[in-house]
Write an enzyme that holds these catalytic residues in place. Structure first.
Site, mmCIF file in Angstrom:
data_model
loop_
_atom_site.group_PDB
_atom_site.id
_atom_site.type_symbol
_atom_site.label_atom_id
_atom_site.label_comp_id
_atom_site.label_asym_id
_atom_site.label_seq_id
_atom_site.Cartn_x
_atom_site.Cartn_y
_atom_site.Cartn_z
ATOM 1 N N LYS A 112 51.628 32.267 33.690
ATOM 2 C CA LYS A 112 50.697 31.760 34.705
ATOM 3 C C LYS A 112 51.431 31.379 35.982
ATOM 4 O O LYS A 112 52.359 30.577 35.972
ATOM 5 C CB LYS A 112 49.952 30.542 34.149
ATOM 6 C CG LYS A 112 49.018 29.844 35.131
ATOM 7 C CD LYS A 112 47.761 30.633 35.427
ATOM 8 C CE LYS A 112 46.903 29.996 36.514
ATOM 9 N NZ LYS A 112 46.124 28.850 36.091
ATOM 10 N N ASP A 266 37.772 27.883 33.245
ATOM 11 C CA ASP A 266 38.644 26.909 33.927
ATOM 12 C C ASP A 266 38.212 25.482 33.627
ATOM 13 O O ASP A 266 38.367 24.594 34.470
ATOM 14 C CB ASP A 266 38.673 27.175 35.442
ATOM 15 C CG ASP A 266 39.873 26.508 36.122
ATOM 16 O OD1 ASP A 266 40.771 26.011 35.412
ATOM 17 O OD2 ASP A 266 39.894 26.473 37.363
HETATM 18 ZN ZN LIG Z 1 42.795 26.411 35.746
#
Ligand SMILES: [Zn+2]
Length: 376
Positions: A112, A266
């Site tokens: 990420k 998210d």
């Molecule tokens: Zn996130």
């Protein structure tokens, strides 16, 4: 036969929806007491769950492994068995040797990228510019490890700090093309895409190496609308909600059923104490135990609450990852409900506080979703 079983009353209103078990390719599971308070609500409805690394941060192979087993234990204790996909935080310590070790782990792992500036979003500031980790990115392409990007530029070329509203678009205009050209074999996922230009970047890659995830709120909420709400602080997130033009573009692509778009909500729990005060000081991230209901609401608005919803929520993500789709008998249910459609705030007793879901309020302007997830 339809992949979505919708039961309606004789006026045509939806009573319930039964669908294959969805997967969530972007969730923040946190640590310690907050993790224990929220984990069940995130895990209970998904087949695959992609876990983000920004608390801690999770930046070594050892930490990835430890976090994986900790979360697996929490899931098992609650009788759940989501298949976890782990991520490691992209830092300048990501060497080709480390990538090779990640590729050999007994579970799937991605890397990420966060903007390398503190304050850009929760947990940013540990990372490095993508141009500083070319060797690591090449090794990732070689070992088929995906790059997941929080793609926002914080500063422009002249060192001017960009407003939040412009950051994703600036990255897509000035930084993404170089990344894409330098690493043609790298699988790149644009996390929480929120602009029409991000979607263009996905569409123009005819090889399908560029994909994107969408949060539910970027599919229905504009920033001006959010700012009018009593619950605005709970909708503060990065990338920030955008204009109607961008919301329309995101919803159109997500609801098209295109294989390159998938669910990644998210969800990011914050104690309510950190969400108070002026809007621009509220912690970044939305708590979304009801994200499936929110997605269904958005798809309904787009007239796409049909097989396209199943592809987006249940099939596209696993297909992208080369993972099996949910079995036909493995389903979840949404039921019509105007009162409990948004769950009550989640208590975190050790902190003497709660985590408040997006759209929840005791004021009159509570978000109306109309569907409630049955988690069993
Ligand atoms: Zn996130």
């Amino acid at each position: 036969m339809s992949l979505l079983q919708i039961e309606r009353d004789n006026l045509g209103h939806i009573l319930s929806i039964v669908m294959p078990r969805p997967s969530n390719f972007h969730a923040h599971l946190r640590t310690d007491t907050l993790m224990r308070a929220i984990a069940y609500d995130i895990m209970c409805w998904v087949k695959y769950l992609l876990v983000m690394p920004n608390t801690g941060p999770i930046d070594t192979v050892e930490k990835v492994v430890a976090y994986y087993y900790l979360l697996t234990k929490i899931a098992e204790a609650r009788g759940l068995k989501p298949e976890l996909i782990m991520t490691i935080y992209l830092t300048d310590r990501l060497t080709p040797a480390m990538v090779e070790r990640l590729a050999k782990l007994p579970f799937k792992v991605a890397v990420k990228y966060y903007p390398p500036h503190k304050g850009a979003t929760t947990g940013s500031g540990e990372g490095v510019p993508l141009s500083d980790v070319r060797e690591g990115l090449r090794a990732m392409a070689e070992h088929k490890i995906r790059l997941l990007g929080h793609f926002e530029s914080v500063y422009d070329k002249n060192g001017r700090e960009l407003p939040h509203l412009e950051r994703e678009e600036y990255f897509m205009l000035h930084e993404f093309p170089r990344l894409r050209d330098e690493h043609p074999e790298l699988d790149i996922n644009i996390e929480h895409a929120s602009t029409a230009l991000a979607i263009e970047r996905v569409k123009e890659d005819s090889r399908g190496k560029t994909t994107c995830g969408f949060t539910p709120h970027h599919l229905f909420l504009t920033l001006p609308e959010l700012m009018k709400k009593s619950w605005a602080n709970h909708g503060r997130c990065m990338p920030t909600p955008k204009s109607q033009h961008n919301v329309d573009a995101c919803l159109e692509f997500a609801a098209s059923g295109d294989a390159r778009a998938h669910l990644g909500d998210d969800t990011a729990a914050h104690l309510s104490a950190t969400k108070q005060g002026p809007f621009d000081q509220a912690a970044c991230g939305c708590w979304l135990p009801h994200s499936l209901s929110l997605y269904a609401m958005a798809f309904k608005r787009a007239g796409a609450l049909d097989d396209r919803f199943v592809r987006f929520a249940c099939y596209n993500g696993p297909d992208t990852w080369g993972l099996p789709r949910p079995l036909p008998e493995d389903t979840v249910k949404l039921v019509a409900d105007d009162i409990h459609d948004i769950p009550e705030p989640t208590p975190v007793p050790e902190k003497n506080d709660v985590v408040i879901p997006l759209g929840w309020t005791k004021e009159q302007d509570r978000l109306k979703v109309g569907l409630r997830l049955f988690c069993d």
